[in-house]
Design an enzyme around this catalytic site. Structure first.
Site, PDB file in Angstrom:
ATOM      1  N   GLU A  35      38.552  33.694  39.078  1.00 17.86           N
ATOM      2  CA  GLU A  35      38.970  32.332  39.449  1.00 17.86           C
ATOM      3  C   GLU A  35      39.931  32.314  40.642  1.00 17.86           C
ATOM      4  OE1 GLU A  35      40.047  29.855  36.085  1.00 17.86           O
ATOM      5  OE2 GLU A  35      38.212  30.370  35.028  1.00 17.86           O
TER       6      GLU A  35
HETATM    7  C1  LIG Z   1      35.158  40.331  34.797  1.00 20.33           C
HETATM    8  C2  LIG Z   1      34.782  39.416  35.879  1.00 20.33           C
HETATM    9  C3  LIG Z   1      34.211  38.186  35.584  1.00 20.33           C
HETATM   10  C4  LIG Z   1      33.779  37.350  36.612  1.00 20.33           C
HETATM   11  N1  LIG Z   1      33.098  36.196  36.324  1.00 20.33           N
HETATM   12  C5  LIG Z   1      32.509  35.504  37.336  1.00 20.33           C
HETATM   13  C6  LIG Z   1      31.618  34.424  37.065  1.00 20.33           C
HETATM   14  O1  LIG Z   1      31.383  34.074  35.916  1.00 20.33           O
HETATM   15  N2  LIG Z   1      31.024  33.804  38.115  1.00 20.33           N
HETATM   16  C7  LIG Z   1      31.262  34.176  39.401  1.00 20.33           C
HETATM   17  O2  LIG Z   1      30.685  33.595  40.299  1.00 20.33           O
HETATM   18  N3  LIG Z   1      32.129  35.181  39.694  1.00 20.33           N
HETATM   19  C8  LIG Z   1      32.733  35.863  38.701  1.00 20.33           C
HETATM   20  N4  LIG Z   1      33.567  36.903  38.981  1.00 20.33           N
HETATM   21  C9  LIG Z   1      33.843  37.234  40.350  1.00 20.33           C
HETATM   22  C10 LIG Z   1      35.274  37.010  40.800  1.00 20.33           C
HETATM   23  O3  LIG Z   1      35.506  35.668  41.018  1.00 20.33           O
HETATM   24  C11 LIG Z   1      35.469  37.888  42.032  1.00 20.33           C
HETATM   25  O4  LIG Z   1      35.570  39.203  41.563  1.00 20.33           O
HETATM   26  C12 LIG Z   1      36.626  37.497  42.865  1.00 20.33           C
HETATM   27  O5  LIG Z   1      36.342  36.320  43.532  1.00 20.33           O
HETATM   28  C13 LIG Z   1      37.033  38.563  43.861  1.00 20.33           C
HETATM   29  O6  LIG Z   1      35.946  39.029  44.594  1.00 20.33           O
HETATM   30  P1  LIG Z   1      35.712  40.607  44.742  1.00 20.33           P
HETATM   31  O7  LIG Z   1      35.805  41.203  43.388  1.00 20.33           O
HETATM   32  O8  LIG Z   1      34.474  40.808  45.486  1.00 20.33           O
HETATM   33  O9  LIG Z   1      36.958  41.116  45.541  1.00 20.33           O
HETATM   34  P2  LIG Z   1      37.201  41.051  47.134  1.00 20.33           P
HETATM   35  O10 LIG Z   1      36.844  39.722  47.661  1.00 20.33           O
HETATM   36  O11 LIG Z   1      36.569  42.245  47.772  1.00 20.33           O
HETATM   37  O12 LIG Z   1      38.779  41.155  47.192  1.00 20.33           O
HETATM   38  C14 LIG Z   1      39.459  42.397  47.037  1.00 20.33           C
HETATM   39  C15 LIG Z   1      40.948  42.146  47.213  1.00 20.33           C
HETATM   40  O13 LIG Z   1      41.214  41.619  48.508  1.00 20.33           O
HETATM   41  C16 LIG Z   1      42.022  40.451  48.384  1.00 20.33           C
HETATM   42  N5  LIG Z   1      41.689  39.557  49.491  1.00 20.33           N
HETATM   43  C17 LIG Z   1      40.482  39.151  49.936  1.00 20.33           C
HETATM   44  N6  LIG Z   1      40.630  38.332  50.983  1.00 20.33           N
HETATM   45  C18 LIG Z   1      41.948  38.231  51.237  1.00 20.33           C
HETATM   46  C19 LIG Z   1      42.750  37.525  52.179  1.00 20.33           C
HETATM   47  N7  LIG Z   1      42.232  36.742  53.098  1.00 20.33           N
HETATM   48  N8  LIG Z   1      44.093  37.644  52.109  1.00 20.33           N
HETATM   49  C20 LIG Z   1      44.670  38.430  51.179  1.00 20.33           C
HETATM   50  N9  LIG Z   1      43.967  39.110  50.256  1.00 20.33           N
HETATM   51  C21 LIG Z   1      42.631  39.009  50.286  1.00 20.33           C
HETATM   52  C22 LIG Z   1      41.682  39.868  47.041  1.00 20.33           C
HETATM   53  O14 LIG Z   1      42.751  39.067  46.571  1.00 20.33           O
HETATM   54  C23 LIG Z   1      41.507  41.125  46.220  1.00 20.33           C
HETATM   55  O15 LIG Z   1      42.767  41.559  45.800  1.00 20.33           O
HETATM   56  C24 LIG Z   1      34.013  37.730  37.954  1.00 20.33           C
HETATM   57  C25 LIG Z   1      34.645  38.940  38.242  1.00 20.33           C
HETATM   58  C26 LIG Z   1      35.007  39.788  37.233  1.00 20.33           C
HETATM   59  C27 LIG Z   1      35.628  41.088  37.581  1.00 20.33           C
END
Ligand SMILES: Cc1cc2nc3c(=O)[nH]c(=O)nc-3n(C[C@H](O)[C@H](O)[C@H](O)COP(=O)(O)OP(=O)(O)OC[C@H]3O[C@@H](n4cnc5c(N)ncnc54)[C@H](O)[C@@H]3O)c2cc1C
Length: 795
Positions: free
Chosen positions: A493
């Protein structure tokens, strides 16, 4: 003397934010008085006449506002449509007051404290209690890797998936507060259970349908979702689109095709999604994709934009069902792929008129949803840790003392107790605001970020206090799974680092600031005349606002806010200090925006600290409101005090970090003068206060019950929490007996030896009575049960 009087006058006018014409009149009268008294000054009159021209609006617009509008347009960072929609989502509430530098506390205190209806309370005491009893978390995590089938059936049958769905569609139609209580209670029993219930009620198809669905879609899906006939998931994230979800590459092409034997206008979808909660068992996928219309079947535009549709998971071309393993917490979560999946156009949520509106829809629903589920789950973790670890620290002895009596352990205990109080206050206040019909986007980002972060810290502290017992997983472990789950809340989220660095202050500055959004609208106005008029009004309001905040910040800093009128009572000084820091925040935020402009977007370490200041002001406000709403209970005072002092100290340190690293050094020095004119006065909670807070966790009391209210509390002695609640009073009752025995050893009347023999000797030598020995025997047996850990013949 004249100079001092002039300065005092200027300061008074600034402090009370008077209008420009009042400034002009008062200064003119003052200069007139000096002239009559024979002390007139030509330079002062010249300066005055120049400044007085600012009252002639048409002239001022041309000479001052127009060039500044040009400069402002250059300073504005470029903004995409998706960024604009994200920024404009939701509404402004208490965050606006904090940004104003002059929060109206009476307004906050007049907000009704959220309460549950009888029906909601009965649901918590009935079905939620029953569900908790069904959830054997060890079995769920280690044997079933899923909820037991009877729990799945129970949650569907009892309407757990339809808490946000109105009664007319067969849902429970619960308030945000009730929804939060349900998730919180289940989370203290099983994180897997809580996440499973949370998702259909959170940012999923039901929420989107309620706000944007066509009548036909609502009539079809909402009753089915409410009774669990459909299991929903929402699929936005993919391998290339995580935090930058708006860059979603999954595509839908508008075309004609055959659906259920009929030729129809529709969309051919291709997607690759991952991490989708409930995905593996979903019957209906809420899918976000980018819609293209190359043949102009819908209209002029080819790239229509992000769109959300409801896609039955059984359609040909869909792969779904395999699972991810989220840190051993086995809620259903997995990837899904779609290859040339054809859906009719009316599967778009809201129908074809909502094509391209998906991002706005998601941002609007996120603006409320993220303020409910994860904050509830996080507060549940705080309550569980406070109750269980507090009891454990009293029961567990080392060096012949309960470990909770060691100062080293008191420190984490105080953090656990004080933080849990703060988390609960923020959770409740935010739910209250949502129940009043608000969609406070910045505030929900604050509680999502800060409560999940604090959950991680509290649970970490709890693990440290428990030592080995926390690490050894098994049916006796009551905190290990919560510890494992902490990063999940942090990531979903809106991942936390991004939420802190980009959203809280970025969105806050634009949405909550009294003038910036007006200035931005004016700068974007295609009607040049109207834009200039709007900009002029906002600009001069903004200048007055800044001057006033500078005057207030300096004065409140010098007086520690002592003269500000705030609600009375024991918390009076905290209201005053918060007012003072709010004025300093308003000034600093403006200075940062003015001096760094669009660069602030990239200066995430600075915007993150500004976000922390705003957030801590919000959390502090919630603590004060909770204390006042509960009519200032005396026994909660140490918790209130701890939470306030911790928040105030954090604010001060965030200011210090910000000013230390502010790139424009002269501006930083000047700001420091206005923010900390007498240095940094706050020291955080004292050791003595920490001792009092730790003491609350270490014994049963009504304040401890209030702190942990809403948890699932099993009575059975086969449950770890049941054993802790059973052992705590027994161990406390036995403490005087143990003391008698220890004193006897010290006096040489008794020989120190292992417990059972020691007791027999104690009774035989008359140091303790047989009844006292029985009290101790019961306590020792209960303690032995609590400190036991699991072992297995093979793993
Ligand atoms: C258990 C679980 C359940 C989930 N459930 C759902 C679901 O039901 N539906 C759905 O659509 N998604 C779901 N997600 C996805 C979740 O919303 C994403 O994992 C999340 O948006 C982060 O994306 P990412 O994991 O690809 O990390 P990335 O986008 O690769 O981010 C990695 C890190 O970089 C940081 N970051 C990225 N951009 C910036 C910036 N501009 N400035 C500072 N920091 C930054 C982030 O905060 C994070 O710490 C789920 C994820 C998990 C792990």
């Amino acid at each position: 003397m004249a100079v001092v009087l002039l300065l005092a006058l200027v300061w008074l006018l600034a402090y009370f934010r008077v209008k420009l014409w009042v400034w002009t009149t008062v200064v003119a009268m003052y200069l007139g008085y000096l002239t009559v008294a024979g002390r007139g000054n030509t330079v002062a009159w010249l300066l005055f006449v120049l400044a007085a021209f600012l009252n002639v609006v048409p002239l001022r617009r041309v000479l001052v506002s127009r060039p500044l509008l040009g400069l402002f347009r250059k300073l504005l960072p470029p903004m995409s449509q998706t960024e604009r929609e994200a920024l404009e989502a939701g509404t402004v509430w208490w965050d606006g007051e904090l940004f104003s530098g002059r929060p109206d506390w009476q307004k906050l205190l007049a907000e009704p404290a959220p309460a549950l209806t009888q029906e909601e309370q009965a649901f918590l005491d009935g079905p939620v209690e029953e569900l908790c009893l069904m959830l054997d978390d060890w079995k769920i995590c280690n044997e079933l890797h899923d909820l037991p089938p009877e729990a799945w059936k129970f949650v569907k049958d009892k309407g757990f998936f339809g808490m946000i769905i109105p009664k007319e569609y067969g849902g429970l139609q619960f308030s945000a507060m009730a929804h939060s209580q349900v998730i919180m209670k289940i989370s203290t029993r099983s994180i897997t259970g809580a996440v499973t219930v949370m998702v259909p009620n959170s940012l999923g198809p039901a929420e989107l349908l309620l706000h944007y669905g066509t009548e036909q879609q609502k009539d079809h899906y909402l009753p089915r979702l409410a009774r669990g006939a459909e299991v929903p998931c929402f699929a936005l994230t993919g391998p290339e689109a995580g935090s930058d979800a708006a860059s979603v590459p999954d595509s839908g092409i508008v075309c004609c095709g055959t659906f259920e034997g009929k030729e129809t206008l529709g969309i051919r979808l291709n997607w690759e999604k991952r991490y989708i909660t409930l995905g593996p068992v979903a019957t209906i996928i809420g899918l976000a994709f980018r819609l293209h219309d190359p043949d102009h079947l819908l209209g002029d535009k080819e790239d229509i934009g992000i769109t959300c549709a409801l896609v039955p998971s059984k359609l040909p071309g869909i792969t779904i069902g395999t699972r991810h393993d989220p840190l051993g917490i086995p809620f259903q979560n997995g990837p899904t792929w779609g290859k040339d999946v054809f859906i009719p156009i009316d599967f778009i949520i809201g129908g074809d008129t909502m094509a391209g509106q998906g991002w706005r829809m998601l941002m609007e629903t996120l603006a409320t949803g993220r303020g409910i589920s994860l904050p509830a789950l996080s507060t549940g973790a705080g309550k569980l840790t406070s109750r269980a670890i507090g009891a454990y620290a009293r029961i567990r002895k080392q060096f012949k003392l309960p470990i909770g009596r060691f100062e080293g352990i008191e420190e984490p205990l105080a953090r656990i107790g004080g933080t849990t109080y703060l988390m609960d206050a923020a959770r409740v206040m935010t739910c209250g605001a949502i129940d009043q019909g608000r969609k406070p986007a910045v505030i929900t980002a604050i509680v999502k970020y800060h409560l999940t972060e604090r959950m991680r810290k509290v649970v970490n502290d709890g693990m440290d206090v428990q030592g080995g017992g926390g690490i050894i997983l098994g049916p006796r472990n009551f905190l290990g799974r919560t510890y494992q789950s902490a990063p999940i809340g942090i990531t979903v989220e809106g991942a936390n680092i991004l939420t802190r660095s980009m959203i809280i202050f970025g969105q806050g500055a634009i949405r909550c600031h009294p003038y910036i959004q007006q200035e931005m609208r004016a700068a974007a106005d295609p009607d040049q005349r109207q834009g200039l008029a709007l900009f002029d009004r906002a600009l001069f309001g903004h200048i007055g606002f800044m001057i006033s905040n500078a005057a207030r910040s300096l004065f409140l800093g010098m007086t520690g806010g002592r003269l500000v009128r705030v609600p009375g009572g024991p918390a009076r000084r905290y209201f005053q200090k918060a007012t003072r820091l709010s004025a300093a925040f308003a000034l600093t935020a403006d200075a940062a925006l003015m001096l760094l402009g669009g660069n602030l977007k990239r200066k995430e370490k600075l915007s993150g600290r500004l976000a922390d200041i705003l957030s801590n002001l919000y959390l502090l406000s919630a603590v004060l409101k909770q204390y006042e709403d509960r009519h200032r209970p005396q026994d909660e005072w140490p918790l209130v005090k701890w939470a306030c002092e911790e928040s105030l100290f954090s604010i001060q340190e965030s200011f210090a970090g910000l000013l230390r690293n502010f790139p424009n050094r002269p501006a930083a020095w000047l700001l420091r003068l206005f923010v900390f004119p007498l240095g940094r006065p706050l020291a955080g909670p004292s050791d003595r206060l920490g001792h009092q807070v730790a003491g609350i966790l270490l014994e049963p009391s009504s304040v401890r019950d209030r702190l942990t209210a809403g948890m699932f509390l099993p009575k059975s002695l086969t449950e770890p929490l049941g054993r802790l609640d059973d052992a705590l009073p027994k161990v406390i009752a036995a403490e005087p007996v143990e003391k008698k025995l220890r004193d006897a050893v010290r006096a040489g009347k008794l020989k120190d030896q292992p417990d059972a023999r020691f007791l027999e000797e104690g009774v035989r030598s008359g140091v303790v009575t047989a009844t006292e020995a029985e009290v101790l025997r019961l306590a020792l047996a209960a303690r032995a049960e609590v400190i036991r850990v699991d072992d297995f013949p093979k793993l």
